[in-house]
Design a protein around this motif. Structure first.
Motif, short mmCIF file in Angstrom:
data_model
loop_
_atom_site.label_atom_id
_atom_site.label_comp_id
_atom_site.label_asym_id
_atom_site.label_seq_id
_atom_site.Cartn_x
_atom_site.Cartn_y
_atom_site.Cartn_z
N ILE A 1 0.87 -1.43 0.08
CA ILE A 1 -0.17 0.17 -0.22
C ILE A 1 1.27 1.24 -0.09
O ILE A 1 1.02 2.34 -0.85
N VAL A 2 1.73 1.51 1.09
CA VAL A 2 2.81 2.00 1.00
C VAL A 2 3.53 2.49 -0.17
O VAL A 2 3.96 3.48 -0.48
N LYS A 3 4.50 1.24 0.08
CA LYS A 3 5.64 1.35 -0.34
C LYS A 3 5.03 0.12 -1.59
O LYS A 3 5.13 -1.06 -1.24
N SER A 4 6.71 -0.31 -2.36
CA SER A 4 5.90 -0.88 -3.97
C SER A 4 7.97 -1.52 -3.98
O SER A 4 8.41 -1.11 -3.93
N PHE A 5 7.94 -3.17 -3.56
CA PHE A 5 8.69 -3.11 -3.63
C PHE A 5 8.78 -4.09 -4.95
O PHE A 5 8.27 -4.81 -5.67
N GLU A 6 9.90 -3.65 -6.04
CA GLU A 6 10.19 -4.22 -7.18
C GLU A 6 11.37 -5.40 -7.82
O GLU A 6 12.78 -5.61 -6.86
N ASN A 7 11.05 -6.49 -8.17
CA ASN A 7 11.98 -7.09 -8.48
C ASN A 7 12.53 -8.65 -7.15
O ASN A 7 14.02 -8.67 -7.01
N VAL A 8 11.66 -8.99 -6.37
CA VAL A 8 11.49 -9.68 -5.34
C VAL A 8 11.59 -11.43 -5.79
O VAL A 8 10.41 -11.63 -6.56
N PRO A 9 12.29 -11.50 -5.43
CA PRO A 9 12.43 -13.13 -5.97
C PRO A 9 11.09 -13.73 -5.31
O PRO A 9 10.72 -13.57 -4.54
N VAL A 10 10.39 -14.62 -5.99
CA VAL A 10 8.99 -15.35 -6.22
C VAL A 10 9.49 -15.61 -4.65
O VAL A 10 8.31 -16.40 -3.75
N PHE A 11 10.74 -16.59 -4.65
CA PHE A 11 10.60 -17.67 -3.05
C PHE A 11 10.93 -16.97 -1.99
O PHE A 11 10.75 -17.49 -0.88
#
Length: 117
Positions: free
Chosen positions: A32-42
């Motif tokens: 909601i407040v922050k978005s994390f990009e390219n986080v590994p699925v595991f």
């Protein structure tokens, strides 16, 4: 004990294979407040699993507390009926009545006749 150790080792090996094969799979996670990009699925899966365990713990402990409470009541000889009323175990109280009756009869015969039976 050895089976538990082997199970743990097998689980860690499977987890390592899962992580190794999914390093290239990435996703975006929005909080909601922050978005994390390219986080590994595991990592997303592992965090979800840990959160599930944490949210389940209070329910588990409440069930265990109810079982302990029920075991303590059973040890005291009290049972709860469906309506919630407490009842004592009739099987435990009957032998006491049986033991007391012969003593009362002996005392009554002594008083009446003046000699023991």
């Amino acid at each position: 004990m050895v089976i538990r150790l082997l199970g743990t080792i097998a689980s860690v090996v499977l987890l390592a294979f899962f992580v190794g094969f999914n390093l290239d799979n990435k996703c975006n996670v929005s909080l909601i407040v922050k978005s994390f990009e390219n986080v590994p699925v595991f990592i997303t899966i592992m965090i979800s699993f840990v959160c599930g365990i944490i949210f389940t713990m209070p329910f588990t402990f409440s069930i265990l507390a109810k079982r302990v409470k029920k075991a303590k009541k059973a040890a005291k000889g009290e049972k709860e009926s469906v309506s919630g009323e407490k009842k004592t175990d009739s099987a435990k109280s009957e032998p006491e009545k049986i033991e007391k009756k012969p003593e009362e009869n002996v005392q009554n015969t002594e008083l009446e006749t003046g000699s023991p039976v």
